[in-house]
Design a protein around this motif. Structure first.
Motif, PDB file in Angstrom:
ATOM      1  N   TRP A   1      -1.907   4.254   3.350  1.00 36.89           N
ATOM      2  CA  TRP A   1      -1.034   4.612   2.217  1.00 36.89           C
ATOM      3  C   TRP A   1      -0.697   3.388   1.379  1.00 36.89           C
ATOM      4  O   TRP A   1      -0.580   3.473   0.151  1.00 36.89           O
ATOM      5  N   SER A   2      -0.534   2.234   2.041  1.00 31.63           N
ATOM      6  CA  SER A   2      -0.184   1.021   1.284  1.00 31.63           C
ATOM      7  C   SER A   2      -1.331   0.590   0.369  1.00 31.63           C
ATOM      8  O   SER A   2      -1.126  -0.156  -0.585  1.00 31.63           O
ATOM      9  N   TRP A   3      -2.539   1.051   0.673  1.00 34.59           N
ATOM     10  CA  TRP A   3      -3.693   0.685  -0.161  1.00 34.59           C
ATOM     11  C   TRP A   3      -3.833   1.552  -1.412  1.00 34.59           C
ATOM     12  O   TRP A   3      -4.555   1.220  -2.327  1.00 34.59           O
ATOM     13  N   ILE A   4      -3.171   2.694  -1.377  1.00 34.86           N
ATOM     14  CA  ILE A   4      -3.326   3.632  -2.498  1.00 34.86           C
ATOM     15  C   ILE A   4      -2.297   3.301  -3.556  1.00 34.86           C
ATOM     16  O   ILE A   4      -1.105   3.467  -3.333  1.00 34.86           O
ATOM     17  N   LYS A   5      -2.743   2.848  -4.665  1.00 34.95           N
ATOM     18  CA  LYS A   5      -1.793   2.467  -5.727  1.00 34.95           C
ATOM     19  C   LYS A   5      -1.219   3.698  -6.393  1.00 34.95           C
ATOM     20  O   LYS A   5      -1.921   4.658  -6.621  1.00 34.95           O
TER      21      LYS A   5
END
Lengths: 108, 476
Positions: free
Chosen positions: B472-476
């Motif tokens: 989730w942290s990778w999805i901007k």
């Protein structure tokens, strides 16, 4: 006439016959596949004795000699073309809507 | 017979021996045990069970009024396809084919630094900018490619200033990117780029020996990696922002087995993301396939190892993103649209991005230009000095290409469980398999993408909370 694998027949050294079942393959798929092979081979289609079959004749055109593998590759390509035809029949209308949407900005 | 519930359209496949994966057109997914799958399709699921609620919440089945669910699916589908709303916004411009590198997988026939025969003229540049602004998109990104565009920096400046002038009247959201190996950039050039908000994109293939093997400079006395490192620092110092320069890696045969080192090198040089990219089969990479290429299965294994390494690193507190996984995860986990020219449906070629060669020729994609270097002009839309925007971007050629690049209607894709996350690449199909439709059972891009999506799905299904949070942290 030597039968290699049903329904592939070697007619002579430079000529083969494939019997295509039209209950399985459409004329459109068969024509598209034949067309693909016309660059390297002479291809001829004719009605077979059985009304549900079409004979496809392959003859050597130039230095590329027709052989059993050529006809087997044709069989695989026939499946490919039939799948394309079926997919187009089933989902072509969805594709047309999406493409129309894609070009809408430049059609305004 | 009246069924208890309605089954809505979905695709499915065996995910492993015990389970099926089901997806629908808008990218919702669910895993069902073989037993539950059978119950589901035989209308035997308990409508009060959690499983049925899950299926209903994903619009794979419903017990409600079907029109309401279809309306919801239509809204989600429109959102997923909203990438089509604006038409081409990425305009890649090649000011020159001159380059001072001699990359082993070069995809264009680069020219020597002293050979000016493939430099753009001002007349062509002006017509390119005019053509770009004739497009309907409110967003315009002009990306300079090459050769290395820094070898003709005056032309880069001319195009930037011509576009800024045009934009005074057209008022689009205008941006620039220059793709360069960095080695020829001077502080003055960088200050100019910063002033004109031109981002810098570069290439980094890994540690010094690997980078220099894949991307040697033509002048053998120069140390590419050393100059690269020095100039990355110079660019960042002038810009005052470490994120002002992004890097792209290409996997050659020499990169296999070295992903950890490559990732470590990206981190050492201050990058916070990497896009683990396989070799494209164009140009020298196609001509010298034996020397630089590898079976796609080997790439996939390396990718998995690299991804695992990056996930572990994130778990230890270092934020670092793998770009391809992030793109796919956004498609899997969110309802949002994600345009990616090389992997979208319909393909982005011509309708999301186009490339303008030094002589004004317009191609649907960079790879189309590369095929033209080898005398194949199938993907050429026209020339800005001869054709109108409408002729090129609304002509039969582009329509035909796009019609054949909707994976909703491609053999092998239409019923693939990963279809909503994937896309088509007609240029690659044409280059490798002889036609734009391609043949999925032998298609390397299909093999690679399916394997990677499957691996991401495995991670999601395992459900390790830390990994999910990282995703989730990778999805901007």
């Amino acid at each position: 006439m030597k039968e290699l694998k049903i329904p592939i027949f070697e007619l002579s050294n430079n000529s083969f016959k494939l019997v295509v079942d039209t209950n399985i393959y459409s004329k459109e798929a068969l024509n598209a596949t034949c067309y693909k092979y016309t660059d390297k081979y002479f291809i001829y289609q004719k009605s077979a004795d059985n009304p549900n079959e079409i004979d496809v004749i392959f003859e050597t055109k130039s230095e590329v000699v027709v052989n059993e593998d050529t006809v087997k590759s044709f069989c695989n390509d026939l499946i490919d073309q039939q799948v394309r035809f079926d997919v187009n029949n089933r989902f072509g209308h969805i594709r047309d809507l999406i493409v129309e949407e894609a070009f809408k900005p430049v059609n305004k | 017979m009246k069924y208890k519930y309605t089954i809505l359209p979905f695709r499915f496949d065996h995910f492993n021996k015990e389970e099926y994966l089901l997806t629908n057109d808008v990218g919702e997914y669910i895993f069902l045990s073989n037993k539950d799958f059978e119950k589901f399709i035989n209308y035997e699921l308990d409508m009060k069970s959690d499983l049925f609620y899950d299926l209903a919440s994903k619009q794979i089945a419903t017990s409600d009024k079907i029109e309401d669910v279809v309306a919801m699916l239509a809204t989600k589908f429109r959102t997923k396809k909203s990438i089509l709303r604006d038409f081409t916004s990425l305009h890649m411009v090649v000011p020159t084919l001159r380059c001072n590198s001699s990359c082993i997988y070069c995809q264009v026939k680069r020219h020597e630094s002293s050979d000016h025969s493939a430099d753009m003229t001002k007349k062509t540049a002006k017509n390119i900018v005019k053509c770009i602004f004739e497009g309907p998109s409110p967003y315009i990104k002009i990306e300079f490619q090459g050769g290395d565009p820094s070898t003709d920096f005056e032309m880069v400046k001319y195009i930037i200033e011509e576009a800024e002038w045009q934009n005074l009247f057209k008022k689009r959201e205008l941006g620039f990117v220059i793709c360069t190996n960095l080695t020829l950039l001077t502080p003055e050039m960088v200050k100019y780029l910063k002033k004109h908000k031109c981002d810098i994109s570069t290439s980094l293939d890994g540690p010094k020996d690997l980078h220099d093997t894949n991307r040697p400079l033509q002048d053998k006395n120069l140390d590419h990696h050393e100059i690269f490192e020095k100039n990355v620092k110079m660019v960042r110092d002038i810009w005052g922002d470490d994120d002002c320069v992004s890097a792209l890696m290409t996997t050659s045969k020499y990169s296999l087995g070295r992903y950890k080192e490559i990732i470590d090198e990206y981190i050492r040089l201050g990058f916070n993301n990497i896009f683990l990219r396989s070799l494209n089969p164009y140009g020298f990479a196609k001509e010298y396939k034996e020397k630089v290429s590898y079976p796609i299965e080997e790439f996939v294994e390396n990718f998995k190892e690299g991804l695992d390494y990056i996930i572990e690193m994130n778990k230890k507190g270092k934020f670092f993103v793998e770009g391809f996984a992030a793109l796919l995860l956004k498609r899997i986990l969110t309802p949002f649209a994600t345009g990616f020219v090389d992997l979208q449906s319909p393909a982005g070629v011509g309708i999301a991005g186009a490339i303008y060669d030094y002589d004004g020729s317009v191609y649907v994609a960079d790879e189309g230009r590369m095929l033209a270097r080898f005398k194949n002009y199938y993907f050429k839309l026209g020339n800005v000095n001869e054709n109108t925007f409408q002729e090129m971007f609304n002509g039969n050629q582009l329509h035909e290409i796009i019609e054949n690049s909707c994976n909703e209607c491609l053999p092998g894709c239409a019923d693939c469980v990963f279809q909503p996350y994937c896309g088509a690449d007609p240029v690659r199909n044409y280059s490798v398999q002889g036609d734009v439709v391609g043949h999925r059972p032998t298609n390397e891009m299909c093999i690679k993408t399916k394997a990677i999506i499957h691996y991401l799905m495995e991670k999601l299904h395992e459900g390790d909370p830390e990994t999910i949070n990282i995703f989730w942290s990778w999805i901007k």
